[in-house]
Design a protein around this motif. Sequence first.
Motif, short mmCIF file in Angstrom:
data_model
loop_
_atom_site.label_atom_id
_atom_site.label_comp_id
_atom_site.label_asym_id
_atom_site.label_seq_id
_atom_site.Cartn_x
_atom_site.Cartn_y
_atom_site.Cartn_z
N VAL A 140 23.45 36.06 63.44
CA VAL A 140 24.07 36.82 62.36
C VAL A 140 25.20 37.68 62.91
O VAL A 140 26.30 37.74 62.33
CB VAL A 140 23.00 37.70 61.66
N LEU A 143 28.16 35.50 63.60
CA LEU A 143 28.76 35.06 62.34
C LEU A 143 29.62 36.18 61.73
O LEU A 143 30.74 35.94 61.29
CB LEU A 143 27.64 34.69 61.35
N LEU A 144 29.09 37.39 61.75
CA LEU A 144 29.75 38.46 61.00
C LEU A 144 30.95 39.05 61.73
O LEU A 144 31.92 39.45 61.11
CB LEU A 144 28.74 39.57 60.70
N GLU A 147 35.22 36.77 63.49
CA GLU A 147 36.61 36.72 63.06
C GLU A 147 37.29 38.07 63.22
O GLU A 147 38.45 38.14 63.64
CB GLU A 147 36.69 36.24 61.62
N MET A 241 27.46 28.65 67.55
CA MET A 241 27.78 30.03 67.20
C MET A 241 28.24 30.82 68.41
O MET A 241 28.08 32.03 68.47
CB MET A 241 26.56 30.72 66.58
N GLY B 32 32.81 40.53 57.86
CA GLY B 32 32.87 39.20 57.26
C GLY B 32 32.73 39.27 55.74
O GLY B 32 31.96 40.06 55.21
N ILE B 295 23.57 30.15 57.84
CA ILE B 295 24.50 31.02 58.56
C ILE B 295 25.90 30.42 58.52
O ILE B 295 26.88 31.11 58.25
CB ILE B 295 24.01 31.23 60.01
N HIS B 296 25.98 29.10 58.74
CA HIS B 296 27.30 28.46 58.69
C HIS B 296 27.90 28.56 57.30
O HIS B 296 29.11 28.64 57.14
CB HIS B 296 27.19 27.00 59.13
N ALA B 298 27.40 31.01 55.20
CA ALA B 298 27.43 32.42 54.78
C ALA B 298 26.58 32.65 53.54
O ALA B 298 26.98 33.32 52.59
CB ALA B 298 28.86 32.91 54.55
N TYR B 300 24.10 34.63 52.35
CA TYR B 300 23.46 35.86 52.79
C TYR B 300 22.02 36.05 52.30
O TYR B 300 21.16 36.46 53.08
CB TYR B 300 24.31 37.07 52.41
N VAL B 303 19.84 33.96 54.59
CA VAL B 303 19.81 34.47 55.96
C VAL B 303 18.95 35.73 56.03
O VAL B 303 18.09 35.89 56.90
CB VAL B 303 21.25 34.78 56.46
#
Lengths: 297, 335
Positions: A140, A143-144, A147, A241, B32, B295-296, B298, B300, B303
């Motif tokens: 997580v 992922l968050l 970027e 990831m 994100g 996760i890929h 998104a 939420y 997850v």
Amino acid sequence: MTEPTALDPLRNQWWAVWDRLRRNRAALAGGLLFAGLLIFVALGPLLWMVDPWQIDPDNRNQGPSLGHPLGTDQLGRDLLARLMVGGRITLAVGVAAMALGVGLGVLIGVVAGYFRRLDGVLMRLTDLFLALPILPILLVLVLLFREALAARLGEAAGIFLLVVGAIALTSWMHTARIVRADVMAIKERDFIVAAQSIGTPPRRIITRHILPNVLSPVIVSATLGVAGAIMTESALSFLGMGFPPDVPTWGRMVFDAVDYMQQFPGRVLWPGAFISLTVLSVNYLGDGLRAALDPRG
Amino acid sequence: MLTYTLRRLALAVPTLLLISLIVFLLLDLAPGDPMAQMPLTIPPEVREQMRIALGLGEPWYVRYVAWLHMVFVVEPSHMLAAATGVDLAAEGARLLSWQSRAPVAEIIAQRLPQTLWVVGLSYLFGILVAVPLGIASARRPGSWIDQTGTLIAMLGFSVPTFVTGVLMIVIFSVTLGWLPSMYDTTLEVTDWQSLRRQAAQLAMPVAVLALYNAAQISRHVRAAMLDNLAEDYVRTVRAKGMSERVVIYLHVLRNAMIPVVTVIALGVPSIFAGAIITEQIFRVNGIGALLISSIHAADYPMVQTLTFLFAVLIVLFNLVADILYGMLDPRIRYD
């Protein structure tokens, strides 16, 4: 009657540790293997001067040859050169994440062990972190923040910091617990009481008297921490990831090669073998250090 | 013991609430954007409506309480209603996956059996290998069997599951062609034929995780056996003329298993985490693969719920380990 031999001024306690470590064949082999791997990734690219990013569409998916001892990948890039550069990143992540994680663990452990007032809060925090599901949380986090950090610091530097920080943030708890227990035991000893009674400030007691005495468990958990961090980074990369495709870490190379596993098994086995050998050698070294640093063992 | 269990249960609730809040805030406050993967051609006002439709219009604490309500009240009531056939379903919106718009609980319920099979069987086989190996290692420390055991344990510790998994696929699927490299979830066990195919496709994922488990557990069995073999009661038993078999299996093993049982309980959450990777290698569509795909994408809510589920496993099995320890060792008194 024999003369009492004068102590060699150079023979401090670390020589005794080295003597014990030297007699442990498995630990020595692990240490030598790890040193060899370090030399391979550090000096390898200086000797094997093939550009690991050089795409060569005419030589895709080649088997081993003189020009490419381990063959090429699906874009015609040289596998040996990629293994060397990938190893640098993998090992750098492992060492950096370990240093940060162990540093954090020592800090929290010493503070919790020395200052009784903070002990309760910090140990509840440690328990809470131990109850976190590490791998999902790491995924997580990546992922968050991937970027945002990549935009701010550049693709490779951003993800490097993110992976290192995330692994450190989720791996300090065991070091903290061990250090705390040791600090609590040492704090009651007479030399600490003596230092306190002449008015030594806590900061100097910790740096001069306590830290040197908790060094042994810290060294062991640092060694094993490198292995753990490399495993975690590889797992993240393997799940897609971790680092972006143009940064070849060993885990990323396994991830990229899995799709071609049926036709070119070598391409997935080489980076896999390097990860395993690194972790294996570090674990043997850590086990040996644990035995060598414990004078009762 | 009962008061201790109740006290620990009461303590587990705030821990879990705190963890769920941490995960929630992490997902919520992170840079994100859950809408980042939507096409750029969507006009801003439609995009805003989509955010509201996903429930993103409310402040975070409202959404957190709504999530708690859905996870602890709405979804269990729906599951109970489905199980009993009685109309017990509570009022209120269900927790929907953003990816598929289906209730999160139903998707997890579909995926859970595959994970439980792999994880359960691998743990069973891991224990079945680890206990005899640990006993044999402890009976003759330094012998070839002890050294082999040490090597297996070290390999199990050090070789990542994705490397052993890939290696097994290369050997057993690619080279030998004995086992399928991909897990077929549509396979239904109806006769001997399909049972054999089910066993064949379970073999490798289970073996990979079993090796990992055996490595962890066998070291603990060995250490616990060695600790107990040095105890005075062992000398007494031997002095009474009992055979070595009686000494080992009737006296030492029973005492040595006390710490081992707690280690086994404590290890359960970590093999669910290990299943995340194993499911990815063998394309088993369990909850680990679900987590990765969510996760890929998104997704939420998915997850958040799955991470919470993993946290529940950790807290629950920590509790189980402590209670088992108290029950097995009469010297341990918690109250």
